[in-house]
Write a protein that holds these residues in place. Structure first.
Motif, PDB file in Angstrom:
ATOM      1  N   GLU A 100     -23.426  27.943 -12.831  1.00  0.00           N
ATOM      2  CA  GLU A 100     -23.874  29.336 -12.866  1.00  0.00           C
ATOM      3  C   GLU A 100     -22.885  30.249 -12.145  1.00  0.00           C
ATOM      4  O   GLU A 100     -22.534  31.322 -12.629  1.00  0.00           O
ATOM      5  CB  GLU A 100     -25.263  29.456 -12.233  1.00  0.00           C
ATOM      6  CG  GLU A 100     -25.852  30.841 -12.332  1.00  0.00           C
ATOM      7  CD  GLU A 100     -27.255  30.930 -11.749  1.00  0.00           C
ATOM      8  OE1 GLU A 100     -27.712  32.065 -11.549  1.00  0.00           O
ATOM      9  OE2 GLU A 100     -27.883  29.878 -11.494  1.00  0.00           O
ATOM     10  N   GLU A 101     -22.411  29.799 -10.983  1.00  0.00           N
ATOM     11  CA  GLU A 101     -21.431  30.596 -10.236  1.00  0.00           C
ATOM     12  C   GLU A 101     -20.146  30.788 -11.024  1.00  0.00           C
ATOM     13  O   GLU A 101     -19.589  31.887 -11.082  1.00  0.00           O
ATOM     14  CB  GLU A 101     -21.116  29.932  -8.884  1.00  0.00           C
ATOM     15  CG  GLU A 101     -22.137  30.179  -7.823  1.00  0.00           C
ATOM     16  CD  GLU A 101     -22.246  31.641  -7.447  1.00  0.00           C
ATOM     17  OE1 GLU A 101     -21.217  32.328  -7.328  1.00  0.00           O
ATOM     18  OE2 GLU A 101     -23.381  32.110  -7.286  1.00  0.00           O
ATOM     19  N   GLU A 102     -19.679  29.718 -11.633  1.00  0.00           N
ATOM     20  CA  GLU A 102     -18.450  29.806 -12.421  1.00  0.00           C
ATOM     21  C   GLU A 102     -18.644  30.722 -13.628  1.00  0.00           C
ATOM     22  O   GLU A 102     -17.778  31.544 -13.941  1.00  0.00           O
ATOM     23  CB  GLU A 102     -18.015  28.412 -12.884  1.00  0.00           C
ATOM     24  CG  GLU A 102     -16.670  28.412 -13.571  1.00  0.00           C
ATOM     25  CD  GLU A 102     -16.192  27.009 -13.908  1.00  0.00           C
ATOM     26  OE1 GLU A 102     -15.226  26.922 -14.675  1.00  0.00           O
ATOM     27  OE2 GLU A 102     -16.768  26.030 -13.418  1.00  0.00           O
ATOM     28  N   ASN A 104     -20.771  33.208 -13.868  1.00  0.00           N
ATOM     29  CA  ASN A 104     -20.843  34.585 -13.362  1.00  0.00           C
ATOM     30  C   ASN A 104     -19.453  35.127 -13.048  1.00  0.00           C
ATOM     31  O   ASN A 104     -19.153  36.287 -13.338  1.00  0.00           O
ATOM     32  CB  ASN A 104     -21.736  34.664 -12.120  1.00  0.00           C
ATOM     33  CG  ASN A 104     -23.203  34.505 -12.451  1.00  0.00           C
ATOM     34  OD1 ASN A 104     -23.617  34.696 -13.584  1.00  0.00           O
ATOM     35  ND2 ASN A 104     -23.993  34.130 -11.462  1.00  0.00           N
ATOM     36  N   GLN A 105     -18.602  34.289 -12.475  1.00  0.00           N
ATOM     37  CA  GLN A 105     -17.248  34.736 -12.144  1.00  0.00           C
ATOM     38  C   GLN A 105     -16.448  35.051 -13.404  1.00  0.00           C
ATOM     39  O   GLN A 105     -15.709  36.026 -13.448  1.00  0.00           O
ATOM     40  CB  GLN A 105     -16.528  33.677 -11.302  1.00  0.00           C
ATOM     41  CG  GLN A 105     -15.216  34.154 -10.735  1.00  0.00           C
ATOM     42  CD  GLN A 105     -15.374  35.403  -9.870  1.00  0.00           C
ATOM     43  OE1 GLN A 105     -16.232  35.475  -9.006  1.00  0.00           O
ATOM     44  NE2 GLN A 105     -14.556  36.410 -10.118  1.00  0.00           N
TER      45      GLN A 105
END
Length: 165
Positions: A100-102, A104-105
């Motif tokens: 999810e973080e990747e 979003n980035q």
């Protein structure tokens, strides 16, 4: 053919009550599987069991034993699985957070490639604002918001298609 009708009668006479007993130990699907297995095991060796005082009692004992055996097997599988070493990277929750973080980035990088007003509109859309609210916030018409928003979405699609992530 006569053997099949006898088997069918045997199953009809015993299935429901045996399944109810098995459900006291395990879930419904497993209870049905256990009941079927016990009935067929018994049927295959029925000649051996014809001298029993109570076939019903014997079948209930078989069901109970099969259900307990199943529970033991499940318990042993859980214990074996618990003994396996797990890396933090194998934890599904941590993996999902990282993905999810990747994601979003990557999205933020794509939005940063947009023209300033389109980027602002996309950030507001991702923050939960609708077209009317965005129009009021940045003091433009709703049609301008729609045009810039859909143009930004098209450019983001191109960005994602051109970059292999």
């Amino acid at each position: 053919m006569e053997d099949y009708s006898a088997l069918e009668k045997f199953i009809r006479n015993h299935y429901a009550s045996l399944c109810a007993v098995a459900r006291r130990f395990v879930d419904n699907d497993t209870a049905q599987d256990i009941t079927q297995n016990v009935l067929f095991k018994f049927w295959e060796k029925r000649e051996k069991y014809m001298n029993l005082d109570s076939i019903d009692d014997f079948l209930f004992i078989m069901i109970r034993n099969e259900a307990i055996s199943h529970l033991r097997q499940v318990k042993h599988e859980k214990e074996r699985y618990a003994k396996l070493p797990q890396d933090e990277s194998e934890d599904p929750e941590i993996l999902n957070i990282l993905i999810e973080e990747e994601s979003n980035q990557i999205l933020v990088n794509g939005i940063n490639q947009l023209p300033p007003q389109a980027a602002l509109i996309m950030r507001l859309v991702l923050s939960g604002y609708d077209n009317k609210e965005i129009a009021l916030l940045i003091d433009v018409s709703i049609n301008t918001v729609k045009t810039l928003k859909y143009g930004a979405i098209r450019k983001l699609r191109e960005y994602f298609n051109n970059h292999k992530f």
